[in-house]
Design an enzyme around this catalytic site. Structure first.
Site, short mmCIF file in Angstrom:
data_model
loop_
_atom_site.label_atom_id
_atom_site.label_comp_id
_atom_site.label_asym_id
_atom_site.label_seq_id
_atom_site.Cartn_x
_atom_site.Cartn_y
_atom_site.Cartn_z
N ASP A 3 0.82 -1.20 0.00
CA ASP A 3 0.00 0.00 0.00
C ASP A 3 0.86 1.25 0.00
O ASP A 3 2.07 1.22 0.29
CB ASP A 3 -0.89 0.02 1.25
N LYS A 18 -3.92 3.02 -2.44
CA LYS A 18 -5.16 3.76 -2.67
C LYS A 18 -5.09 5.00 -1.80
O LYS A 18 -5.02 4.92 -0.59
CB LYS A 18 -6.38 2.91 -2.30
N MET A 75 -8.41 8.47 8.17
CA MET A 75 -8.72 8.96 6.81
C MET A 75 -9.84 10.00 6.82
O MET A 75 -10.76 9.95 6.02
CB MET A 75 -9.08 7.79 5.90
#
Length: 263
Positions: free
Chosen positions: A49, A71, A185
């Protein structure tokens, strides 16, 4: 890697055509589990990641192929179906595959989706937990997830769901619990989240701490209150990735951090 067998059991060998879903922790390589280090030394293919620290990738075996599958919100990113297909394809090539994810693969890491894809494809897999970034970042900043004096529960929440149907009502409900909330996030949606928290009855004076780039060289920590959270994040130019701790536990940083030995 060798340890006395009466202390550390032998490490399982990573088999050809097998996938290990491994948590890389919050960033600092010293916070990797022994199993994660073993996997890095064993894998033929590492699919990682964006949040995996580059120092951790340097622990991979020299001959390993590295595939970026990060991502990041608001940026061009591979979709989850493509990532699943890459993992399966590498395993079907007979490779020892390490799917390396920041934090813990089963805490906002889509590890469950990838495990289901492997199950459908008949690929054997192993789960190796890691320190989830929300709890680890908070602890290293001097914020305990729970204390007997402050809270009997803590809520982990993914902030990027704030734009979904009914999300505002969900944030209001979380605020109404009165329990501390650790947001992952959430920077892009923090204005909407804070507004919902206040509608849900959260006091504007509730302590809040933002930890950006936790355990990395660019780590920054911002202490504030919910009423000033949005403005202070903007003024300080805080960047993702960031963990945001909201609730009574955030105030404990002022008590504990001065006495903590720096990493």
């Amino acid at each position: 890697m060798s340890f006395p067998p009466d202390i550390v059991p032998p490490f399982p060998e990573m088999q050809l055509g097998e996938v290990w879903l491994v948590g890389a922790g919050p960033g600092d390589p010293r916070l990797l589990t022994l199993m994660a280090v073993h996997a890095l030394a064993s894998a033929d293919t590492v699919i990682h990641d964006a949040l995996v620290d580059p120092r951790i990738l340097r622990l991979a075996r020299e001959s390993a192929e590295l595939h970026f599958a990060g991502k990041r919100g608001g940026r061009p990113s591979p979709n989850q179906r493509d990532i699943n297909e890459l993992i399966v394809a590498e395993a079907k090539r007979g490779r020892r595959v390490l799917r390396l994810k920041g934090g813990d693969p089963f805490v906002f890491g889509r590890g469950g989706e990838e495990a289901e894809a492997l199950l459908r494809a008949g690929i054997p897999f192993r789960i190796v937990p890691g320190l989830t970034s929300g709890l680890a970042a908070a602890a290293l900043a001097g914020i305990p997830a729970t204390t007997r004096e402050t809270n009997h529960a803590v809520i982990l929440a993914a902030g990027h769901r704030a734009d979904g149907d009914g999300a505002a009502h969900a944030w209001e409900a979380l605020a109404a619990t009165g329990q501390p909330i650790i947001l992952y996030m959430a920077l892009a949606q923090i204005e909407e989240i804070v507004a919902a928290f206040l509608r849900g009855g959260m006091s504007p004076d509730t302590p809040a701490t933002v930890i950006s780039h936790a355990t990395g060289e660019g780590e920054r920590i911002l202490e504030t209150r919910v009423s000033a959270l949005v403005v202070d994040i903007q003024s300080a130019a805080i960047e993702a990735p960031a963990v945001i701790v909201v609730g009574s536990i955030a105030a404990l940083r002022a008590v504990l951090a001065p006495g903590m030995v720096k990493p």
